[in-house]
Design a protein around this motif. Structure first.
Motif, PDB file in Angstrom:
ATOM      1  N   THR A 155       6.771  21.835 -17.218  1.00  0.00           N
ATOM      2  CA  THR A 155       6.322  20.528 -16.736  1.00  0.00           C
ATOM      3  C   THR A 155       5.104  20.740 -15.863  1.00  0.00           C
ATOM      4  O   THR A 155       4.905  21.838 -15.321  1.00  0.00           O
ATOM      5  CB  THR A 155       7.416  19.815 -15.924  1.00  0.00           C
ATOM      6  OG1 THR A 155       7.812  20.647 -14.815  1.00  0.00           O
ATOM      7  CG2 THR A 155       8.635  19.508 -16.793  1.00  0.00           C
ATOM      8  N   GLN A 156       4.269  19.723 -15.710  1.00  0.00           N
ATOM      9  CA  GLN A 156       3.038  19.827 -14.940  1.00  0.00           C
ATOM     10  C   GLN A 156       3.076  18.853 -13.777  1.00  0.00           C
ATOM     11  O   GLN A 156       3.328  17.665 -13.958  1.00  0.00           O
ATOM     12  CB  GLN A 156       1.830  19.521 -15.832  1.00  0.00           C
ATOM     13  CG  GLN A 156       0.498  19.664 -15.141  1.00  0.00           C
ATOM     14  CD  GLN A 156       0.098  21.128 -14.934  1.00  0.00           C
ATOM     15  OE1 GLN A 156       0.729  22.010 -15.506  1.00  0.00           O
ATOM     16  NE2 GLN A 156      -0.909  21.364 -14.121  1.00  0.00           N
ATOM     17  N   ARG A 157       2.850  19.388 -12.582  1.00  0.00           N
ATOM     18  CA  ARG A 157       2.804  18.544 -11.392  1.00  0.00           C
ATOM     19  C   ARG A 157       1.368  18.524 -10.860  1.00  0.00           C
ATOM     20  O   ARG A 157       0.700  19.549 -10.813  1.00  0.00           O
ATOM     21  CB  ARG A 157       3.745  19.069 -10.313  1.00  0.00           C
ATOM     22  CG  ARG A 157       5.213  18.950 -10.672  1.00  0.00           C
ATOM     23  CD  ARG A 157       6.083  19.374  -9.517  1.00  0.00           C
ATOM     24  NE  ARG A 157       7.502  19.224  -9.816  1.00  0.00           N
ATOM     25  CZ  ARG A 157       8.487  19.521  -8.962  1.00  0.00           C
ATOM     26  NH1 ARG A 157       8.198  19.976  -7.755  1.00  0.00           N
ATOM     27  NH2 ARG A 157       9.753  19.349  -9.320  1.00  0.00           N
ATOM     28  N   TYR A 158       0.936  17.356 -10.473  1.00  0.00           N
ATOM     29  CA  TYR A 158      -0.425  17.182  -9.966  1.00  0.00           C
ATOM     30  C   TYR A 158      -0.368  16.927  -8.464  1.00  0.00           C
ATOM     31  O   TYR A 158       0.431  16.131  -7.977  1.00  0.00           O
ATOM     32  CB  TYR A 158      -1.117  16.008 -10.660  1.00  0.00           C
ATOM     33  CG  TYR A 158      -1.309  16.220 -12.142  1.00  0.00           C
ATOM     34  CD1 TYR A 158      -2.370  16.967 -12.616  1.00  0.00           C
ATOM     35  CD2 TYR A 158      -0.417  15.662 -13.054  1.00  0.00           C
ATOM     36  CE1 TYR A 158      -2.550  17.175 -13.966  1.00  0.00           C
ATOM     37  CE2 TYR A 158      -0.583  15.865 -14.410  1.00  0.00           C
ATOM     38  CZ  TYR A 158      -1.654  16.616 -14.863  1.00  0.00           C
ATOM     39  OH  TYR A 158      -1.820  16.813 -16.199  1.00  0.00           O
ATOM     40  N   ASN A 159      -1.243  17.637  -7.752  1.00  0.00           N
ATOM     41  CA  ASN A 159      -1.369  17.449  -6.303  1.00  0.00           C
ATOM     42  C   ASN A 159      -2.590  16.572  -6.046  1.00  0.00           C
ATOM     43  O   ASN A 159      -3.728  16.983  -6.284  1.00  0.00           O
ATOM     44  CB  ASN A 159      -1.520  18.802  -5.603  1.00  0.00           C
ATOM     45  CG  ASN A 159      -1.443  18.668  -4.086  1.00  0.00           C
ATOM     46  OD1 ASN A 159      -1.494  17.564  -3.554  1.00  0.00           O
ATOM     47  ND2 ASN A 159      -1.310  19.782  -3.402  1.00  0.00           N
ATOM     48  N   SER A 160      -2.345  15.381  -5.562  1.00  0.00           N
ATOM     49  CA  SER A 160      -3.432  14.411  -5.372  1.00  0.00           C
ATOM     50  C   SER A 160      -4.001  14.442  -3.959  1.00  0.00           C
ATOM     51  O   SER A 160      -4.865  13.625  -3.625  1.00  0.00           O
ATOM     52  CB  SER A 160      -2.922  12.996  -5.680  1.00  0.00           C
ATOM     53  OG  SER A 160      -1.874  12.632  -4.788  1.00  0.00           O
ATOM     54  N   LYS A 161      -3.554  15.394  -3.106  1.00  0.00           N
ATOM     55  CA  LYS A 161      -4.028  15.410  -1.726  1.00  0.00           C
ATOM     56  C   LYS A 161      -5.531  15.647  -1.643  1.00  0.00           C
ATOM     57  O   LYS A 161      -6.226  15.028  -0.830  1.00  0.00           O
ATOM     58  CB  LYS A 161      -3.275  16.479  -0.921  1.00  0.00           C
ATOM     59  CG  LYS A 161      -1.905  16.041  -0.441  1.00  0.00           C
ATOM     60  CD  LYS A 161      -1.351  17.021   0.571  1.00  0.00           C
ATOM     61  CE  LYS A 161      -0.038  16.512   1.149  1.00  0.00           C
ATOM     62  NZ  LYS A 161       0.493  17.429   2.195  1.00  0.00           N
ATOM     63  N   ALA A 162      -6.028  16.549  -2.464  1.00  0.00           N
ATOM     64  CA  ALA A 162      -7.462  16.841  -2.409  1.00  0.00           C
ATOM     65  C   ALA A 162      -8.291  15.618  -2.796  1.00  0.00           C
ATOM     66  O   ALA A 162      -9.303  15.306  -2.157  1.00  0.00           O
ATOM     67  CB  ALA A 162      -7.787  18.021  -3.328  1.00  0.00           C
ATOM     68  N   SER A 163      -7.861  14.916  -3.825  1.00  0.00           N
ATOM     69  CA  SER A 163      -8.604  13.722  -4.234  1.00  0.00           C
ATOM     70  C   SER A 163      -8.493  12.618  -3.188  1.00  0.00           C
ATOM     71  O   SER A 163      -9.449  11.872  -2.952  1.00  0.00           O
ATOM     72  CB  SER A 163      -8.089  13.219  -5.588  1.00  0.00           C
ATOM     73  OG  SER A 163      -6.713  12.871  -5.508  1.00  0.00           O
ATOM     74  N   MET A 164      -7.344  12.518  -2.508  1.00  0.00           N
ATOM     75  CA  MET A 164      -7.201  11.522  -1.457  1.00  0.00           C
ATOM     76  C   MET A 164      -8.064  11.886  -0.236  1.00  0.00           C
ATOM     77  O   MET A 164      -8.627  11.010   0.424  1.00  0.00           O
ATOM     78  CB  MET A 164      -5.739  11.380  -1.040  1.00  0.00           C
ATOM     79  CG  MET A 164      -4.852  10.724  -2.093  1.00  0.00           C
ATOM     80  SD  MET A 164      -5.504   9.131  -2.670  1.00  0.00           S
ATOM     81  CE  MET A 164      -5.596   8.222  -1.137  1.00  0.00           C
ATOM     82  N   LEU A 165      -8.178  13.193   0.059  1.00  0.00           N
ATOM     83  CA  LEU A 165      -9.054  13.612   1.156  1.00  0.00           C
ATOM     84  C   LEU A 165     -10.511  13.291   0.824  1.00  0.00           C
ATOM     85  O   LEU A 165     -11.273  12.844   1.694  1.00  0.00           O
ATOM     86  CB  LEU A 165      -8.894  15.103   1.431  1.00  0.00           C
ATOM     87  CG  LEU A 165      -9.825  15.702   2.496  1.00  0.00           C
ATOM     88  CD1 LEU A 165      -9.671  14.964   3.817  1.00  0.00           C
ATOM     89  CD2 LEU A 165      -9.558  17.193   2.672  1.00  0.00           C
ATOM     90  N   ALA A 166     -10.899  13.487  -0.442  1.00  0.00           N
ATOM     91  CA  ALA A 166     -12.258  13.132  -0.852  1.00  0.00           C
ATOM     92  C   ALA A 166     -12.493  11.635  -0.690  1.00  0.00           C
ATOM     93  O   ALA A 166     -13.573  11.208  -0.251  1.00  0.00           O
ATOM     94  CB  ALA A 166     -12.483  13.560  -2.304  1.00  0.00           C
ATOM     95  N   LEU A 167     -11.481  10.825  -1.018  1.00  0.00           N
ATOM     96  CA  LEU A 167     -11.607   9.375  -0.851  1.00  0.00           C
ATOM     97  C   LEU A 167     -11.713   9.016   0.631  1.00  0.00           C
ATOM     98  O   LEU A 167     -12.499   8.142   1.019  1.00  0.00           O
ATOM     99  CB  LEU A 167     -10.407   8.683  -1.485  1.00  0.00           C
ATOM    100  CG  LEU A 167     -10.425   7.151  -1.496  1.00  0.00           C
ATOM    101  CD1 LEU A 167     -11.536   6.649  -2.413  1.00  0.00           C
ATOM    102  CD2 LEU A 167      -9.069   6.597  -1.949  1.00  0.00           C
ATOM    103  N   PHE A 168     -10.927   9.695   1.463  1.00  0.00           N
ATOM    104  CA  PHE A 168     -10.962   9.471   2.908  1.00  0.00           C
ATOM    105  C   PHE A 168     -12.353   9.780   3.471  1.00  0.00           C
ATOM    106  O   PHE A 168     -12.901   9.018   4.286  1.00  0.00           O
ATOM    107  CB  PHE A 168      -9.904  10.351   3.575  1.00  0.00           C
ATOM    108  CG  PHE A 168      -9.982  10.394   5.076  1.00  0.00           C
ATOM    109  CD1 PHE A 168      -9.522   9.338   5.844  1.00  0.00           C
ATOM    110  CD2 PHE A 168     -10.510  11.498   5.727  1.00  0.00           C
ATOM    111  CE1 PHE A 168      -9.593   9.373   7.235  1.00  0.00           C
ATOM    112  CE2 PHE A 168     -10.585  11.548   7.106  1.00  0.00           C
ATOM    113  CZ  PHE A 168     -10.124  10.483   7.859  1.00  0.00           C
ATOM    114  N   LEU A 169     -12.958  10.890   3.024  1.00  0.00           N
ATOM    115  CA  LEU A 169     -14.284  11.260   3.506  1.00  0.00           C
ATOM    116  C   LEU A 169     -15.352  10.313   2.977  1.00  0.00           C
ATOM    117  O   LEU A 169     -16.346  10.038   3.671  1.00  0.00           O
ATOM    118  CB  LEU A 169     -14.598  12.705   3.109  1.00  0.00           C
ATOM    119  CG  LEU A 169     -13.708  13.771   3.755  1.00  0.00           C
ATOM    120  CD1 LEU A 169     -14.095  15.157   3.266  1.00  0.00           C
ATOM    121  CD2 LEU A 169     -13.779  13.705   5.274  1.00  0.00           C
ATOM    122  N   ASP A 170     -15.172   9.813   1.746  1.00  0.00           N
ATOM    123  CA  ASP A 170     -16.116   8.818   1.225  1.00  0.00           C
ATOM    124  C   ASP A 170     -16.147   7.585   2.114  1.00  0.00           C
ATOM    125  O   ASP A 170     -17.210   7.002   2.344  1.00  0.00           O
ATOM    126  CB  ASP A 170     -15.717   8.418  -0.203  1.00  0.00           C
ATOM    127  CG  ASP A 170     -16.047   9.504  -1.210  1.00  0.00           C
ATOM    128  OD1 ASP A 170     -16.849  10.391  -0.872  1.00  0.00           O
ATOM    129  OD2 ASP A 170     -15.497   9.471  -2.326  1.00  0.00           O
TER     130      ASP A 170
END
Length: 372
Positions: A36-51
């Protein structure tokens, strides 16, 4: 969707139903292994936070309700962006401090192209400046506005680095004493001389400026010695002009007004005469960012300034690396507790003899990184 590779052999996979929990199951077409594949969205959320943080957009303009945005990004306020040691030798480094509150200043160092370091302090003391400078290789020239404590730190940490005092700040120092409309002739003449400092562009012009200033000091020497009695005590009658003279005389004696005209330094490229690069290129942008997101408490203002500086590094950390490397509030609190316990043990040892700390015998690199 990202391609899912087999964790056993690295081959291609295809969909193979779902687990009891509802997760997609993948089966390798080569070896038959299931995963199974699990995705970690923390990095993308941090990028959104910095945007959001580094732009003028509101939280409601980030593609989701403002309350949802705050819920998904609140954990990132615990991160403290850190500046890596800079071992590259730069020709010119600009330094300045931006005050966020009366007892909170962020000291920043930058080059013409990017930020190279920053440090949080309670004041522009020599210890604070030394903490910033010790993490960077000494440059050829440092441009400064002459903040308190800087020169003492420079002599200790960057003794071979030449200093260029910002010409505009030198002029402003005189203007505060004379005002833009002086009432007496001595003030009119000194204001004109200080204003001429901004137009000096050649060694000959610098020599003429120094001669003109020396003539002013000679012409008004007796005038500036006049005294009067105020509140029963004698004092100099023109103290503000004397203060302006002391400031300019000190800069002339130290030889930091015209470093940018040094032929040896100019051979490798022009040296700026002012600190506009950091005043307008970094500090002004930080103030604009804090104004766009006004209402933040002090610790978040500091972290916002740190995030801006981090984004202006020559090689900024990616969101994924930031999550892995930047310390959190909890990690820093633990380091402080450990340091406090160590200090208590050292004090106990010092009662019976001289204690030697670990840092006195070991060093992790050529630049200090253990400043408070």
């Amino acid at each position: 969707m990202k391609t899912v590779k087999c964790p056993a052999c690295g081959g291609k996979t295809k969909r193979n139903g779902k687990t009891k929990a509802g997760a997609q199951r993948w089966r390798c077409t080569s070896c038959g292994a299931s995963t199974t594949q699990r995705y970690n969205s923390k990095a993308s959320m941090l990028a959104l936070f910095l945007d959001w943080l580094l732009s003028k957009r509101t939280q409601a303009q980030m593609g989701m309700p403002a309350r949802t945005f705050r819920s998904l990004t609140s954990e990132f306020w615990s991160l403290w962006p850190t500046a890596p040691p800079c071992d590259e030798i730069h020709r010119v480094v600009h330094v300045d401090g931006i005050w966020l509150k009366r007892s909170c200043v962020v000291l920043i160092a930058c080059t013409e192209g990017h930020v190279v370091g920053w440090h949080l302090a309670r004041s522009e003391s020599s210890q604070a400046w030394a903490a910033l400078m010790a993490r960077m290789a000494p440059p050829d020239v440092v441009v400064t506005d002459g903040g308190s404590g800087f020169e003492r730190a420079r002599r200790a940490v960057w003794p071979e680095t030449k200093v260029q005092r910002c010409a505009f700040h030198a002029f402003e120092q005189v203007k505060r004493c004379t005002t833009t409309r002086p009432r007496i002739q001595a003030g009119v003449d000194l204001y004109a001389i200080a204003k001429g400092l901004l137009k000096v562009g050649t060694p000959d012009a610098a020599a003429e400026w120094l001669a003109e200033y020396a003539k002013w000091c000679s012409d008004y020497e007796g005038f500036l010695e006049e005294r009067e009695v105020a509140d029963g005590r004698p004092r100099h009658k023109h103290e503000r002009l004397r203060k302006a003279r002391r400031g300019l005389t000190k800069l002339c004696r130290e030889g930091v007004l015209f470093t940018y005209l040094d032929e040896a330094l100019a051979a490798d490229g022009a040296v700026p005469a002012t600190n506009n690069r950091i005043e307008g290129g970094v500090n002004r942008q930080i103030r604009a960012m804090l104004n766009e997101h006004r209402g933040m408490r002090l610790d978040r203002m500091v972290k916002a300034a740190f995030w801006y500086c981090s984004s202006r590094l020559e090689a900024p950390a990616s969101p994924a690396r930031a999550l892995a490397e930047f310390p959190t509030d909890e990690a820093i609190a633990e380091l402080r507790r450990t340091a406090a316990e160590g200090n208590a043990r050292d004090e106990a040892v010092e009662r019976w003899g001289t204690a030697v700390s670990w840092s006195d015998l070991h060093s992790g690199g050529p630049y200090r990184s253990d400043w408070d």
